[in-house]
Design an enzyme around this catalytic site. Structure first.
Site: not given
Ligand code: PLP
Length: 386
Positions: A132, A218, A247
């Site tokens: 994700f 990520d 986050k």
């Molecule tokens: N990447 C990871 C691993 C995430 O857990 C998330 C959100 O849960 C995102 C990207 C996307 O972040 P945002 O919701 O701030 O766009």
């Protein structure tokens, strides 16, 4: 009208919410509009690592709000932004030095994809099944879940998904030399808290070096102490070429960053953001990182997470439970049934937790959660699983 009724009347409608109106938070606790208290094991989906309304962060935000709220990164220099950039470089692993500042996780991933393609001149981005990475079209193209992706086809071309943990397939895919970057979560969060096989990330690093692809980690969910290290990639002793964070970085304020090696560059004007690097978010992030460092939150996450996982393991013999797993305070209890109804029952008992991957109850509490609070959460879990 109630708060929830107003929201339901006027919001876009893309979210399926719990019937809970949260109006206040301090540390690990939040309160609803009726004054009822909850232990927040969602941590705002991993945002509130330093705790809700952290005093040190709130003070920095208040001071900055009275000094300067906006100052475009595109045109001018700013004291708070400069300090944050320096700090991100200081705490990032290895030779990661320069950051592109943005406002969310998905934007950090978008930036990473653009820098990777622009820098290497190559088209392909290799991501993982179950991964994700966000909801904007570039990041969504790297995200695996088909229900998130299918309605929005055509997505960005050039993305491939491989099984997470498979090095042979990874080598087969990237050895043609056409790959700009391999994009991975060090621990897959959203899909259910899946840890990589022990040699996977190190192997992926070596393969990227061999075939001249960049490695993008990520760490939007795992960063800033969550897993017991400042960044999860430190557990496996690897340094990516680009590190995506968001986050927990802002202590609750929206901010993200793609932190990269010095030589990874785009020509001036090829990427940008109006709000990215604004002094308010920068001061919040700076205070958040200082708080994480001064109070050894990675150490606390490791110690308390170890205790929490041990308590969750006590549920493994139960028929309904498949497995307890995780690292630091990124934890999951996987059930043999859908987790939704159990999350609702937990909420009724004053504990908020998150779903992940359908059958998982996920815990991302603030990193200073106490053993007593963990015991309270486990007690509530015990009664809802009985
Ligand atoms: N990447 C990871 C691993 C995430 O857990 C998330 C959100 O849960 C995102 C990207 C996307 O972040 P945002 O919701 O701030 O766009």
């Amino acid at each position: 009208m109630k708060i929830s009724e107003i929201e339901e009347e006027y919001t876009s409608g893309v979210y399926a919410k719990k019937p809970l109106e949260i109006v206040r938070g301090v540390g690990t606790k939040v309160w609803d509009s009726q004054g009822r208290e909850y232990i927040d094991c969602t941590g705002g989906i991993g945002v509130a690592s330093v705790g809700h309304s952290n005093g040190y962060v709130a003070q920095a935000i208040t001071q900055q709000a009275n000094r300067l709220l906006t100052c475009p990164d595109a045109h001018f220099y700013n004291d708070k932004r400069a300090k944050l950039l320096e700090k991100l470089s200081e705490i990032s692993p290895g030779d990661l030095k320069r950051s592109f500042l943005c406002n969310s996780g998905t934007e950090a991933v978008e930036a990473a994809i653009k820098f990777a393609r622009g820098h290497t001149g190559k088209p392909k981005i290799v991501a993982a099944m179950r991964g994700f990475h966000g909801r904007t079209l570039g990041a969504l193209s790297a995200t695996w879940k088909s229900t998130y992706r299918e309605p929005f086809r055509p997505l960005v071309p050039g993305f491939k998904h491989l099984p997470y943990g498979e090095l042979e397939e990874l080598e087969r895919e990237i050895k043609d030399g056409d790959t700009a970057a391999v994009l991975l979560e060090p621990i897959q969060g959203e899909s259910g808290v899946h840890l990589p096989p022990p040699d996977y990330l190190k192997g992926a690093r070596e393969l990227c070096d061999r075939h001249e692809a960049l490695l993008i980690m990520d760490e939007i969910q795992t960063g800033f102490g969550r897993t017991g290290r400042m960044f999860a990639c430190e557990h496996w002793d690897i340094v990516p070429d680009i590190l995506c964070v968001a986050k927990a970085l802002g202590g609750g304020l929206p901010i993200g960053a793609a932190i990269m090696r010095e030589e990874i560059k785009l020509n001036r004007g090829l990427h940008g953001s109006t709000f990215g690097g604004n002094p308010l978010a920068a001061s919040a992030a700076l205070a958040t990182i200082e708080y994480v460092q001064k109070n050894d939150l990675p150490g606390k996450a490791e110690e308390r997470g170890g205790y929490f996982l041990g308590r969750l393991k006590e549920f493994e013999p139960r028929d309904i439970v498949r497995e307890a797993r995780g690292l630091g305070l990124m934890l999951a209890l996987q059930l043999k049934r859908k987790s939704g109804p159990y999350l609702n029952s937990l909420m009724e008992k004053g504990v908020l937790a998150l779903p992940a991957g359908g059958t998982v109850i996920r815990f991302l509490p603030p990193l200073e959660i106490t053993r007593e609070e963990i015991d309270q959460a486990v007690e509530a879990l015990d009664s809802v699983l009985s």
